[in-house]
Enzyme design. Structure first.
Site, PDB file in Angstrom:
ATOM      1  N   CYS A 125       0.879  -1.173   0.000  1.00 22.87           N
ATOM      2  CA  CYS A 125       0.000   0.000   0.000  1.00 22.87           C
ATOM      3  C   CYS A 125       0.917   1.223   0.000  1.00 22.87           C
ATOM      4  CB  CYS A 125      -0.900  -0.026   1.230  1.00 22.87           C
ATOM      5  SG  CYS A 125      -1.989   1.405   1.317  1.00 22.87           S
ATOM      6  N   CYS A 170      -4.409   6.036  -4.944  1.00 27.07           N
ATOM      7  CA  CYS A 170      -3.822   4.702  -4.755  1.00 27.07           C
ATOM      8  C   CYS A 170      -2.350   4.824  -5.145  1.00 27.07           C
ATOM      9  CB  CYS A 170      -4.543   3.686  -5.634  1.00 27.07           C
ATOM     10  SG  CYS A 170      -3.870   2.018  -5.501  1.00 27.07           S
TER      11      CYS A 170
END
Ligand SMILES: N[C@H](CCC[C@H](N)C(=O)O)C(=O)O
Length: 314
Positions: A102, A253
């Protein structure tokens, strides 16, 4: 609301009473963060989903638990080769599923470790952390962080990739399936280039796009529009929206921004720049390509990190 969420906001959820948490984000990609220096908190997938629920929980695109690498199996494996990776980012998607990496989360994770007083990272300093996608080196500049995301790779190498497309993606609002390129940043991404911003605005991401062929463990899908001109002052620029695996549409993202830059740069050919700015609904992140060790090209992701609040579960 599905049954598991009902259970989660019932007794199962209550086992976490008194748990301190923080809320943070990186360009609008937001996370519930829990410091667990003793490795004592087992947060089940159902509890993660409950905590990330935006109506019955705290709300977030994912949950990040900060735990010493020595206190979980994946961390101990990593320490064998990267002993500096003292802290491990245990990242879960909003539905409770695991993801290998992430990118926005790594920046917020390091910012959180500082806020909790668990590390001392001077301005300009570097820290190595552990993730399920391997060790990542993070350099701090003020409240911005640059993360060496490691090497990228095509998920479906071979003849299709040589043609620069290997998947077809169908999404609500796109008349026909669109060709795409699947790229791994440790986690899977499928990047679709759209012709213009109106197509981007006209694509609805309430449901997961259909990807064919789909990577083995599913994929995050990025819809990208190159700037006109693509390059200004030696920096490439794209605008992106993303539907994240295990989450839905997010404001940003980090691994997706890197995958989008990989794909657009591949399509643009040898003249394409190594520096990119990726505009996402939640802000802008920087992506830079550089020669990493062992001749692999690495990707660096840079951007802000914010801790919004700290609280205690009742
Ligand atoms: N928001 C994250 C990506 C999470 C990816 C996750 N949805 C997956 O299943 O891979 C980022 O900033 O890189």
């Amino acid at each position: 609301m599905d049954a598991t969420l009902a259970e989660t906001t019932g007794p199962a959820f209550r086992t976490l009473g008194g748990l301190r948490f923080s809320k943070g984000h990186g360009t609008g990609n937001d996370f519930v963060l829990v410091a667990d220096p003793g490795g004592e908190h087992t947060i089940t997938a159902e509890q993660v989903a409950g905590l990330c629920d935006r109506h019955r929980g705290i709300g977030g695109d994912g949950l990040i638990r900060a735990v010493p690498s020595r206190l979980l199996p994946e961390g101990r494996d990593l320490l064998a080769t990267v002993p500096e990776a003292e802290w491990f980012m245990d990242y879960r998607n909003a539905d409770g599923s695991l993801s290998e990496m992430c990118g926005n989360g790594v920046r917020v994770f390091v910012h959180f470790l500082r806020a909790e007083g668990l590390i001392d990272l001077p301005d300009g300093g570097a820290l190595i952390i552990g993730t399920r996608g391997g060790a990542k080196t993070v350099v701090r500049t003020g409240d911005e962080y640059a993360v060496d995301m490691g090497p990228w790779e095509f998920i479906f190498p071979g003849e299709a990739t040589a043609k620069a497309m290997d998947s077809l993606v169908t999404a609500d609002g796109l008349e026909v399936p669109r060709p795409a390129l699947s790229v791994s940043m440790g986690n899977p991404h499928t990047v679709v280039a759209l012709a213009e911003l109106s197509e981007l605005a006209g694509t609805r991401l309430f449901t997961a796009p259909t990807v064919e062929p789909v990577p083995a463990n599913g994929t995050n899908v990025e819809f990208v529009v190159p700037a006109e001109p693509l390059v200004h002052d030696g920096v490439g620029s794209v605008t992106m929206r993303v539907h994240e695996r295990g989450v839905g549409e997010t404001q940003s993202c980090g691994t997706g921004a890197c995958a989008a830059a990989v794909a657009i740069r591949h399509w643009a050919g040898a003249e394409a720049p190594d520096s990119w700015r990726v505009h996402v609904p939640g802000g802008v992140v920087g992506v830079k390509f550089f020669a990493g060790p062992a001749g692999h090209e690495h990707v660096e992701l840079s951007g802000p990190a914010v801790i919004v609040a700290t609280g205690t579960l009742s």
